[in-house]
Write an enzyme that holds these catalytic residues in place. Sequence first.
Site, PDB file in Angstrom:
ATOM      1  N   PHE A  40       0.812  -1.222   0.000  1.00 20.51           N
ATOM      2  CA  PHE A  40       0.000   0.000   0.000  1.00 20.51           C
ATOM      3  C   PHE A  40       0.841   1.265   0.000  1.00 20.51           C
ATOM      4  CE2 PHE A  40       0.932  -0.106   4.556  1.00 20.51           C
ATOM      5  CZ  PHE A  40       1.039   1.246   4.852  1.00 20.51           C
ATOM      6  N   LYS A  69      -1.144  -7.007  -9.242  1.00 16.33           N
ATOM      7  CA  LYS A  69      -2.104  -7.172  -8.146  1.00 16.33           C
ATOM      8  C   LYS A  69      -1.745  -6.092  -7.133  1.00 16.33           C
ATOM      9  CE  LYS A  69      -3.054  -8.319  -4.494  1.00 16.33           C
ATOM     10  NZ  LYS A  69      -3.473  -7.302  -3.511  1.00 16.33           N
ATOM     11  N   ARG A  94      -5.693  -1.730  -0.374  1.00 18.90           N
ATOM     12  CA  ARG A  94      -5.979  -0.554   0.436  1.00 18.90           C
ATOM     13  C   ARG A  94      -5.977   0.740  -0.386  1.00 18.90           C
ATOM     14  NH1 ARG A  94      -2.202  -1.844   5.504  1.00 18.90           N
ATOM     15  NH2 ARG A  94      -1.801  -3.895   4.637  1.00 18.90           N
ATOM     16  N   SER A 116       5.314  -6.968   3.221  1.00 12.26           N
ATOM     17  CA  SER A 116       5.864  -7.322   4.535  1.00 12.26           C
ATOM     18  C   SER A 116       6.655  -8.630   4.445  1.00 12.26           C
ATOM     19  CB  SER A 116       4.726  -7.466   5.543  1.00 12.26           C
ATOM     20  OG  SER A 116       3.835  -8.461   5.095  1.00 12.26           O
ATOM     21  N   CYS A 138       9.464   1.844   3.343  1.00 15.77           N
ATOM     22  CA  CYS A 138      10.352   0.723   3.636  1.00 15.77           C
ATOM     23  C   CYS A 138      11.785   1.205   3.856  1.00 15.77           C
ATOM     24  CB  CYS A 138      10.323  -0.279   2.505  1.00 15.77           C
ATOM     25  SG  CYS A 138      10.820   0.476   0.964  1.00 15.77           S
TER      26      CYS A 138
END
Length: 498
Positions: free
Chosen positions: A150, A174, A178, A227, A282
Amino acid sequence: MQTYGHWINNTLVPVASMARVGDVFDPSRGVVARQVVMASPADVELAVAAARVAWPAWSDTPPLRRARIFFRFKELVERHRASLAAVIAAEHGKTLSDADGEITRGLEVVEFACGAPNLLKGEMADSVGTGVDAYSWRQPLGVVAGITPFNFPAMVPMWMFPLALVCGNTFILKPSERDPGAALLLAQWLAEAGLPRGCFNVLQGDKLAVDGLLVHQDVAAVSFVGSTIVAEHVQRLGVAHGKRVQALGGAKNHLVVLPDADVEATIDALLGAAYGSAGERCMAISVVVLVGDTLADPMVNGLTDKLHALRLGRSNDAAAEMGPLVTAAHRQRVLEFIESGLQEGARLLVDGRNAVPVELADGFFLGASLFDRVTSAMRIYQEEIFGPVLVVVRVKDIDSALRLVNAHPYANGTAIFTRDGGAAREFARRVEVGMVGINVAIPVPMAFFSFGGWRRSLFGDHAVHGAEGVRFYTRLKTVTQRWPERTGGADFSMPTMK
Ligand code: NAD
């Protein structure tokens, strides 16, 4: 209310009345603004079939013609960048200027991909034997899927599909459920730029869509960013089903400050690096490692003062320095980390829970938090929080700092702030982390380098974009050729080049 659908064969697929849907929030106001359809197994089949049918003609299209589509795509994104930034900011919650910056970083990969004819040039060796030449080049893989998080709904997809497509693959994106709106705008502009139908498809959804792609026999490779727990799952399942996989995971990025660093400049760099985009990057700095006694207190005091003045605001507020978190559930998770830090004995110098102005109470806002005296055993040190929480660890020397960074399970990015060139060089050489900044707090490599961490921040062999990206989306073929007159009979000895 608008429901985002899939994009297959250059067309928006109408949402079936019985389809499963999920909520897309406006995090600045805490309300459901749209919905998004969640792919069924039949939708996965449709998307993969479209990409498979499109692949032969697309892979035969000369790289120069593929690249020209991306020159036009870049023009279209530039022309519409304000509307793209508005959709990103509205669904993610980041500020408009931050959304605009992510578009710039994504477009840099498009610019790199426009060099496809050069990037795909192979090697040739004349006369590897008498009358024998050899050449090698890289060919596309087929249908490739990209699964994205997201936090960068435009940039991370653009890390993937421009290169995958110019290399001659077809692509299924894909996006995160969110904030799925940006992917559909990009799809529209790709079609407008002349990309043939089926080459780029958007499959909306959740785990069902992801797992459907990972086990599908017609998907050759998967790029994943998200994640660590999901990255590991994606890599295992994808590899078990014969796919090439690159899966980029979470992070806990340390910024090491040596005693000779410029305190004011380091604080300013840290504020943006730790709290920009509400810490949902990140490459955000989430740990600051203060080396020695002289600098630690001035750094912590200076940070504390500036954090009290940090301005929260809705994503369309031009004066806002930090927006809301992406969902109420994510904010709750960050709040639990703050509670755990307190229980484990860290000192909460700035408490973001008390920093949300009453006029923003409806949104998913959380102010900036700062913990001091954090130890490596604490959860707030070990785990990725992915929110506006910075933790301070104090160590005695650079060797202790290196040991700390190198022992952490995540190894995405790190930075050192110092005026000592020798110390910085030693740090860069000895630190076991994928991306290193020297007086650069967020060392995100440019598109013509490659982006990727080490250890539990990347599963698979290839980083994204740059030369590694080209290698990931292609495979090597080597031809050895001879065109002589036939002489002599069969030869059963080991082939060597005489
Ligand atoms: P996430 O892992 O929850 O989701 C990423 C993608 O995986 C989404 O498309 C989601 O639909 C899908 N997904 C979620 N759960 C799944 C499951 N159980 N099985 C299969 N698919 C699943 O990540 P997020 O919350 O969207 O993004 C934040 C995370 O991404 C952070 O950990 C952040 O560090 C990481 N991230 C890493 C990088 C990097 O380059 N290393 C870049 C951006 C974000």
